[in-house]
Design a protein around this motif. Sequence first.
Motif, PDB file in Angstrom:
ATOM      1  N   ARG A  46       0.872  -1.183   0.000  1.00  0.00           N
ATOM      2  CA  ARG A  46       0.000   0.000   0.000  1.00  0.00           C
ATOM      3  C   ARG A  46       0.902   1.224   0.000  1.00  0.00           C
ATOM      4  O   ARG A  46       2.093   1.127   0.312  1.00  0.00           O
ATOM      5  CB  ARG A  46      -0.909   0.019   1.230  1.00  0.00           C
ATOM      6  N   ASP A  47       0.346   2.386  -0.354  1.00  0.00           N
ATOM      7  CA  ASP A  47       1.124   3.627  -0.290  1.00  0.00           C
ATOM      8  C   ASP A  47       1.687   3.785   1.116  1.00  0.00           C
ATOM      9  O   ASP A  47       0.947   3.686   2.098  1.00  0.00           O
ATOM     10  CB  ASP A  47       0.247   4.841  -0.608  1.00  0.00           C
ATOM     11  N   GLY A  48       2.989   3.991   1.231  1.00  0.00           N
ATOM     12  CA  GLY A  48       3.641   4.146   2.522  1.00  0.00           C
ATOM     13  C   GLY A  48       4.001   2.834   3.196  1.00  0.00           C
ATOM     14  O   GLY A  48       4.681   2.836   4.221  1.00  0.00           O
ATOM     15  N   GLY A  49       3.567   1.711   2.620  1.00  0.00           N
ATOM     16  CA  GLY A  49       3.878   0.408   3.196  1.00  0.00           C
ATOM     17  C   GLY A  49       5.343   0.048   3.000  1.00  0.00           C
ATOM     18  O   GLY A  49       5.980   0.441   2.017  1.00  0.00           O
ATOM     19  N   LYS A  50       5.871  -0.696   3.934  1.00  0.00           N
ATOM     20  CA  LYS A  50       7.281  -1.096   3.875  1.00  0.00           C
ATOM     21  C   LYS A  50       7.409  -2.508   3.331  1.00  0.00           C
ATOM     22  O   LYS A  50       6.476  -3.307   3.392  1.00  0.00           O
ATOM     23  CB  LYS A  50       7.905  -1.012   5.262  1.00  0.00           C
ATOM     24  N   PHE A  51       8.616  -2.796   2.811  1.00  0.00           N
ATOM     25  CA  PHE A  51       8.922  -4.161   2.399  1.00  0.00           C
ATOM     26  C   PHE A  51      10.356  -4.483   2.776  1.00  0.00           C
ATOM     27  O   PHE A  51      11.193  -3.600   2.976  1.00  0.00           O
ATOM     28  CB  PHE A  51       8.674  -4.382   0.905  1.00  0.00           C
ATOM     29  N   ARG A  52      10.609  -5.772   2.857  1.00  0.00           N
ATOM     30  CA  ARG A  52      11.941  -6.291   3.189  1.00  0.00           C
ATOM     31  C   ARG A  52      12.067  -7.618   2.471  1.00  0.00           C
ATOM     32  O   ARG A  52      11.183  -8.468   2.571  1.00  0.00           O
ATOM     33  CB  ARG A  52      12.052  -6.471   4.690  1.00  0.00           C
TER      34      ARG A  52
END
Length: 149
Positions: free
Chosen positions: A56-62
Amino acid sequence: MTLNAEVTVGDRELTITRIFDAPRPLVFFAWSRPKHLMRWFAPNGFTMTECEMDFRDGGKFRLCMRGLGGDHWMNGVFREIVKPERIVWSSLLDNDTNDVVTTATFTVMGGKTRLTVHQTYSIETDSTRGAPQGWTETLDHLAELLADA
């Protein structure tokens, strides 16, 4: 199946365009879920061993790609998601020293999809010099996944 490919390399940037014989919603969906991304989002000789994402907009990932004798981590944030047209994210590579901004644009071409990936890099590194080949191989894997869908 990949129908067309074009790679343009500039000063600390890359653009790669491919046409996939698949509808845009399906191509976009392959980018939106960790279980799908883990099946194709790595160049030859690499595997994705971990993938966490808040799509989502602003969501983080790793995520972690394993290859070349080690683990290569990428951490980032989704800046913009316009379903099923565009995904923009920023990430850090190379031990958090290379800020990368990537835009993936999905365009309808009849029943096919033109995917354009544009990246900019804050510094030139081995990773950025290898990006044209890495993206080409990675998108080959996406084409294989879509052919099986």
